[in-house]
Design an enzyme around this catalytic site. Structure first.
Site, mmCIF file in Angstrom:
data_model
loop_
_atom_site.group_PDB
_atom_site.id
_atom_site.type_symbol
_atom_site.label_atom_id
_atom_site.label_comp_id
_atom_site.label_asym_id
_atom_site.label_seq_id
_atom_site.Cartn_x
_atom_site.Cartn_y
_atom_site.Cartn_z
ATOM 1 C CG ASP A 173 -0.185 0.214 2.553
ATOM 2 O OD1 ASP A 173 1.060 0.280 2.541
ATOM 3 O OD2 ASP A 173 -0.850 0.313 3.590
ATOM 4 C CG ASP A 207 1.459 3.099 4.822
ATOM 5 O OD1 ASP A 207 0.377 2.645 5.204
ATOM 6 O OD2 ASP A 207 2.393 2.383 4.385
ATOM 7 C CG ASP A 223 -3.362 2.534 5.311
ATOM 8 O OD1 ASP A 223 -4.524 2.249 4.950
ATOM 9 O OD2 ASP A 223 -2.559 1.696 5.763
HETATM 10 P P1 8DG Z 1 4.176 -2.487 2.991
HETATM 11 O O1 8DG Z 1 2.979 -1.602 3.014
HETATM 12 O O2 8DG Z 1 5.201 -2.066 1.996
HETATM 13 O O3 8DG Z 1 3.810 -3.916 2.848
HETATM 14 O O4 8DG Z 1 4.925 -2.388 4.411
HETATM 15 P P2 8DG Z 1 4.704 -1.307 5.523
HETATM 16 O O5 8DG Z 1 4.433 0.044 4.937
HETATM 17 O O6 8DG Z 1 5.823 -1.406 6.486
HETATM 18 O O7 8DG Z 1 3.429 -1.877 6.277
HETATM 19 P P3 8DG Z 1 2.023 -1.206 6.596
HETATM 20 O O8 8DG Z 1 1.115 -2.347 6.945
HETATM 21 O O9 8DG Z 1 1.553 -0.287 5.553
HETATM 22 O O10 8DG Z 1 2.288 -0.414 7.935
HETATM 23 C C1 8DG Z 1 3.085 0.751 7.991
HETATM 24 C C2 8DG Z 1 3.275 1.150 9.418
HETATM 25 O O11 8DG Z 1 2.072 1.630 9.943
HETATM 26 C C3 8DG Z 1 3.710 -0.016 10.294
HETATM 27 O O12 8DG Z 1 4.802 0.338 11.062
HETATM 28 C C4 8DG Z 1 2.586 -0.272 11.195
HETATM 29 C C5 8DG Z 1 1.855 1.045 11.182
HETATM 30 N N1 8DG Z 1 0.444 0.890 11.443
HETATM 31 C C6 8DG Z 1 -0.545 0.209 10.783
HETATM 32 N N2 8DG Z 1 -1.713 0.332 11.434
HETATM 33 C C7 8DG Z 1 -1.450 1.097 12.493
HETATM 34 C C8 8DG Z 1 -2.215 1.605 13.528
HETATM 35 O O13 8DG Z 1 -3.409 1.369 13.634
HETATM 36 N N3 8DG Z 1 -1.556 2.397 14.427
HETATM 37 C C9 8DG Z 1 -0.218 2.690 14.327
HETATM 38 N N4 8DG Z 1 0.367 3.465 15.217
HETATM 39 N N5 8DG Z 1 0.503 2.221 13.364
HETATM 40 C C10 8DG Z 1 -0.088 1.443 12.477
HETATM 41 O O14 8DG Z 1 -0.377 -0.410 9.751
HETATM 42 MN MN MN Z 2 2.669 0.372 3.805
HETATM 43 MN MN MN Z 3 -0.522 0.739 5.598
#
Ligand code: 8DG
Ligand code: MN
Ligand code: MN
Length: 369
Positions: free
Chosen positions: A204, A206, A293
């Site tokens: 995704d 972020d 996100d």
């Molecule tokens: P990817 O998308 O490339 O697969 O990897 P990523 O970017 O590391 O994973 P991600 O699932 O998009 O998560 C990014 C960061 O955001 C990760 O450190 C965890 C954090 N995160 C969530 N949900 C929540 C939440 O509800 N609260 C907080 N504080 N952090 C969150 O994914």
């Molecule tokens: Mn991510």
């Molecule tokens: Mn994410």
């Protein structure tokens, strides 16, 4: 060099936030195996075993060189017991039998498939598996009740399982920057998650959004998301309102920031050409679905939110564990709290948070724990 390496191996710090963990490392064959075992444990509901495998894998990711022998592994923190036999098998045979069996098992493959759907966690996947779901088409055939999120996840499954490239992430960035700018100028918009850690692709994109004037953030997400929706840029969106979090207790993984979980219809590079008619194949897709996100944080919480949303998930988990057990402080993506004195500790940058925790600063590209 042998004694120097041995030295390096026995001095690996126990918390991932005390180490530098690059994206590309030297032991991926072993870490891949350990991570499969960790995933299988979490599919079985065993978070403790899952965490043990994640810790061992994370230690190996931080090593400056390739493990040569099982003797070396014996000096490594978190790499005992079951992990040690896995490491030994891979060093000696190149594969781990248990991992090969798992990878080929129907249950593991189904759980992997089902949990890869947007909106489906381990518990839901397990329930569906027990109900007889083996492939995506079974969900309809067995009349499985789906949430709106899951419906969108299944509808766009093929697009969403295709990794998002950095180029696509940057196009999403310019889209949301333009949309948000319409309502509030001067926002700070930062791409967080894996891309901030230097990954070339992700599941995704972020973003973290803030502004020095807290008033400016009120209603911003709702207005800009509605506008993007009206422009046909959104295939799905769900916004979670800001919520009060229990700050003085030990933090959980959930936070209370206003967050929009969305699926974007990202226009293709050549979609303009297609509009103007010189695009020959008539059925060509003009957009692809991308998971996005969007997180809004008040200005004073921004450094904590940035640290919390940059990841990796294991790095975050370890930061929180370190804060709690070593410093008696509770860390989450809103702040840092002294539980005894019942007060929060402000910070103006990520660097400052590391100083407050007594940790050496770890730049984002080395947080790939
Ligand atoms: P990817 O998308 O490339 O697969 O990897 P990523 O970017 O590391 O994973 P991600 O699932 O998009 O998560 C990014 C960061 O955001 C990760 O450190 C965890 C954090 N995160 C969530 N949900 C929540 C939440 O509800 N609260 C907080 N504080 N952090 C969150 O994914
Ligand atoms: Mn991510
Ligand atoms: Mn994410």
């Amino acid at each position: 060099p042998v004694s120097k390496d041995k030295d390096a191996l026995s001095t690996v710090a126990p918390y991932a936030c005390q180490r530098q963990t690059p994206l590309i490392h030297h032991n991926s064959k072993i870490t891949d195996a350990l991570e499969i075992l960790g995933k299988a444990a979490s599919f079985q509901g065993s978070e403790v075993r899952s965490l043990a495998f994640a810790r061992a894998a994370s230690v190996l990711k931080s090593l400056p060189c390739k493990l040569q022998s099982i003797e070396e592994a014996k000096n490594l923190v978190w790499c005992g017991g079951h992990c040690q036999t896995v490491i030994q098998e891979i060093l000696e045979d190149g594969v781990c039998h248990e991992v090969e069996v798992l990878k080929n098992s129907e249950q593991y493959q189904c759980m992997e498939l089902l949990t890869s759907i947007f909106g489906v966690g381990v518990r839901t996947a397990e329930r569906w598996y027990n109900d007889g779901v083996r492939k995506l088409s079974d969900l309809a055939d067995l009349h499985i009740k789906l949430t709106a999120e899951q419906k969108a996840g299944i509808e766009h499954y093929t697009d969403l399982k295709q990794p998002v490239t950095r180029d696509e992430a940057e196009r999403v960035e310019s889209l949301i920057t333009r949309a948000l700018d319409r309502f509030v100028p001067g926002l700070r918009i930062t791409m967080t998650g894996g891309f901030r850690r230097g990954k070339q692709q992700g599941h995704d994109v972020d973003f973290l959004i803030t502004h020095p004037d807290e008033e400016a953030l009120n209603g911003l997400l709702e207005k800009s998301v509605n506008w993007m929706d009206s422009q046909g840029l959104l295939l799905y969106h769900h916004t979670k309102a800001r919520s009060h979090v229990q700050t003085r207790r030990r933090s959980t993984h959930m936070d209370g920031h206003e967050t929009c979980y969305a699926i974007f219809a990202l226009p293709n590079h050549d979609s303009l050409k297609a509009e103007s008619g010189d695009f020959t194949s008539s059925g060509a897709c003009r957009w692809r679905a991308v998971r996005v996100d969007l997180v809004v944080a008040p200005y004073e919480e921004y450094p904590y939110a940035l640290l919390g949303w940059t990841g990796s998930k294991h790095f975050e988990r370890e930061l929180r564990r370190f804060s709690w057990h070593e410093k008696n402080l509770s860390l989450n993506s809103h702040g840092l709290y002294n539980v005894e004195k019942e007060c929060s500790i402000p910070a103006t940058s990520e660097e400052e948070i590391f100083v407050l925790l007594g940790l050496q600063y770890v730049p984002p590209p080395y947080r790939n724990a």
